[in-house]
Design a protein around this motif. Structure first.
Motif, PDB file in Angstrom:
ATOM      1  N   LEU B 203       8.827  -3.928  -0.195  1.00 26.21           N
ATOM      2  CA  LEU B 203       9.899  -3.029  -0.598  1.00 26.21           C
ATOM      3  C   LEU B 203       9.391  -1.783  -1.307  1.00 26.21           C
ATOM      4  CD1 LEU B 203      12.550  -5.644  -1.767  1.00 26.21           C
ATOM      5  CD2 LEU B 203      12.189  -4.654   0.488  1.00 26.21           C
ATOM      6  N   ASN B 205       6.582  -0.414  -0.871  1.00 25.38           N
ATOM      7  CA  ASN B 205       5.998   0.396   0.175  1.00 25.38           C
ATOM      8  C   ASN B 205       7.047   1.208   0.930  1.00 25.38           C
ATOM      9  OD1 ASN B 205       3.483   1.009   1.144  1.00 25.38           O
ATOM     10  ND2 ASN B 205       3.743  -0.248   2.967  1.00 25.38           N
ATOM     11  N   GLU B 206       8.124   0.559   1.292  1.00 24.86           N
ATOM     12  CA  GLU B 206       9.164   1.246   2.059  1.00 24.86           C
ATOM     13  C   GLU B 206       9.684   2.449   1.295  1.00 24.86           C
ATOM     14  OE1 GLU B 206       9.886   0.487   5.135  1.00 24.86           O
ATOM     15  OE2 GLU B 206       8.670  -1.323   5.162  1.00 24.86           O
ATOM     16  N   LEU B 207       9.876   2.267   0.014  1.00 20.44           N
ATOM     17  CA  LEU B 207      10.365   3.372  -0.809  1.00 20.44           C
ATOM     18  C   LEU B 207       9.331   4.486  -0.890  1.00 20.44           C
ATOM     19  CD1 LEU B 207      12.579   4.515  -2.571  1.00 20.44           C
ATOM     20  CD2 LEU B 207      11.661   3.234  -4.504  1.00 20.44           C
ATOM     21  N   ILE B 209       6.972   5.196   1.243  1.00 13.54           N
ATOM     22  CA  ILE B 209       6.854   5.872   2.535  1.00 13.54           C
ATOM     23  C   ILE B 209       7.979   6.883   2.704  1.00 13.54           C
ATOM     24  CG2 ILE B 209       7.026   5.526   5.026  1.00 13.54           C
ATOM     25  CD1 ILE B 209       5.844   2.658   4.406  1.00 13.54           C
TER      26      ILE B 209
END
Ligand SMILES: NC(=O)c1ccc[n+]([C@@H]2O[C@H](COP(=O)([O-])OP(=O)(O)OC[C@H]3O[C@@H](n4cnc5c(N)ncnc54)[C@H](O)[C@@H]3O)[C@@H](O)[C@H]2O)c1
Ligand SMILES: NC(=O)c1ccc[n+]([C@@H]2O[C@H](COP(=O)([O-])OP(=O)(O)OC[C@H]3O[C@@H](n4cnc5c(N)ncnc54)[C@H](O)[C@@H]3O)[C@@H](O)[C@H]2O)c1
Lengths: 222, 222
Positions: B203, B205-207, B209
């Motif tokens: 999670l 990471n997703e933010l 990115i």
DNA sequence: TTACAATTGTTAACACATTCACATAGTGCT
DNA sequence: AGCACTATGTGAATGTGTTAACAATTGTAA
């Protein structure tokens, strides 16, 4: 010479998507390495930690110029600082959380504290029992104040954890309010103007895919 | 005729990964369509809903044989049932949840109720305050019972939501207990025997990115 | 200072994924 | 029944991502 600097500056545009997705992972591991006193690392050693092929790692790094030294490897601190810059690590981004339910609450408590350049600075909900309270240090506003707070606080990114039924309408409001990116936890594929970037995090999907792979091919690649 | 049936049976092995990742999304949308009374749909219409190119959709479907009718489109019910079979939709999988903290709690409450063939049937934690309680109808066991419960309940998949510090050791125990897949929410890239499939949900990471993309290219593809 | 060992940076091959474009076949209207 | 229309299924082209392999380059040790 300035050719490498130029490379760094102009790189932005042509970093492959797959590489970009790995950058925060490199950054995170480099930080761990540095904290445990490791000063240099080879693509092979890093590969064991992050589980990407060593050639993939070297290729990824090479998009940003020559960051390593042949016969030596990479300087952990240098590399980490370099990626820190790319990931804008010293510039804390304010993020809005829309929908403080099960999932929203968990994200709010976590709040990406360490190892991230983002922080939830405002939360929104319709539930009168929690509106105008503070949770984990973050104020929960009524959704009536959505546009105002987003503009006042210059929030560019929203985390969407509302029920599916209101996801599309909420996304539309966020887009109109000038949000640039949405981390979408709802199961809907949102319709947004093309200048808004949507990053889907589809938890049900991830679980179903895992089950599908397990049921269909006993052993194989990830 | 049996040629299509054969196709269905033998298809498994050579479905591209990218296609497999889209299957649950097709399934979900087909269900929504059927519920709202739509009986047929073209790849173009479906494309608008799921946001994949129409050609991609047709290609995806074609891996499973000729599911549509030229000049007509696809029969929603038929298609949905077909994907339901592929996704093993009438076979409820039991899943273990390891670590009932912020995130674990949210997943437990949600528990993938509707629109999924999985259900958390056992949760595990070390916190004596919650061990031996029941939350959202799911018993929380001590991690001491991990191996026993996994074997007794024939659990094949685990959701890992423990602190990073214990993630690797927990993964090892899960692998030894015979788990086949791990949905990994921790920021660590787990070391597991190759017969165990890890699906990372990172999670933070997703933010990061999303922020990276927004900072680096104002507008572009997802 | 030289030679050796190590490991990068990158070319070229391959593998996987998406999209175009259209012949083909079935729909549905008259 | 015949015809115009529609939308599939797929070959070919293109785009994206990964990996093998190795010449180039640097650190290090004698
Ligand atoms: N919780 C999970 O584990 C999980 C897993 C997969 C997907 N999801 C998805 O994430 C989303 C949130 O899930 P959840 O379990 O947290 O749901 P939830 O019902 O617990 O929380 C939703 C929250 O949104 C608030 N809300 C309702 N309408 C709103 C509006 N118009 N504006 C702002 N807030 C509003 C509700 O008051 C509630 O607090 C859902 O779309 C769900 O499908 C959740
Ligand atoms: N909460 C989030 O929004 C979020 C976001 C990104 C990543 N994560 C990751 O997800 C994981 C869980 O996050 P969280 O916020 O729920 O943490 P948390 O601390 O709230 O919950 C962890 C739970 O695991 C339990 N636990 C500790 N050791 C255990 C063990 N050996 N076996 C079983 N249970 C054990 C704790 O008692 C606690 O209940 C962490 O690795 C975190 O980095 C969480």
């Amino acid at each position: 010479m300035s050719e490498e600097k130029e490379n760094m500056q102009t790189a932005g545009k042509d970093i492959p998507r797959a590489t970009a997705r790995r950058l925060p992972i490199y950054y995170r591991y480099l930080k761990i390495l540095l904290d445990s006193g490791v000063t240099r690392i080879s693509s092979n050693e890093l590969s064991k930690a992050v589980k990407f092929d060593a050639a993939t790692i070297r290729r990824d790094f090479s998009y940003f110029g020559a960051l390593g030294k042949r016969g030596y490897g990479y300087d952990v601190k240098e590399l980490m600082e370099f990626f820190g810059d790319i990931l804008n690590q010293d510039n804390l981004a304010s993020v809005a959380l829309i929908g403080v339910g099960n999932l929203g609450q968990a994200l709010l408590n976590f709040n990406f504290h360490q190892s991230s350049n983002a922080r939830i600075s405002a939360a929104f909900d319709v539930n009168p029992e929690i509106v105008n309270t503070i949770q984990s240090g973050v104020p929960i506003y009524s959704t009536d104040d959505l546009e105002k707070q987003i503009q006042d606080q210059r929030i560019e990114v929203a985390i969407l954890t509302v029920p599916a039924e209101v996801a599309q309408q909420t996304a539309k409001r966020l887009a109109n309010a000038g949000i640039q990116g949405i981390l979408n936890f709802t199961p809907l594929r949102l319709d947004v103007p093309k200048e808004v970037r949507v990053q889907n995090v589809d938890l049900t999907n991830e679980l179903q895919i895992l089950l599908y792979f397990i049921n269909n091919f006993e052993k194989d690649e990830n």
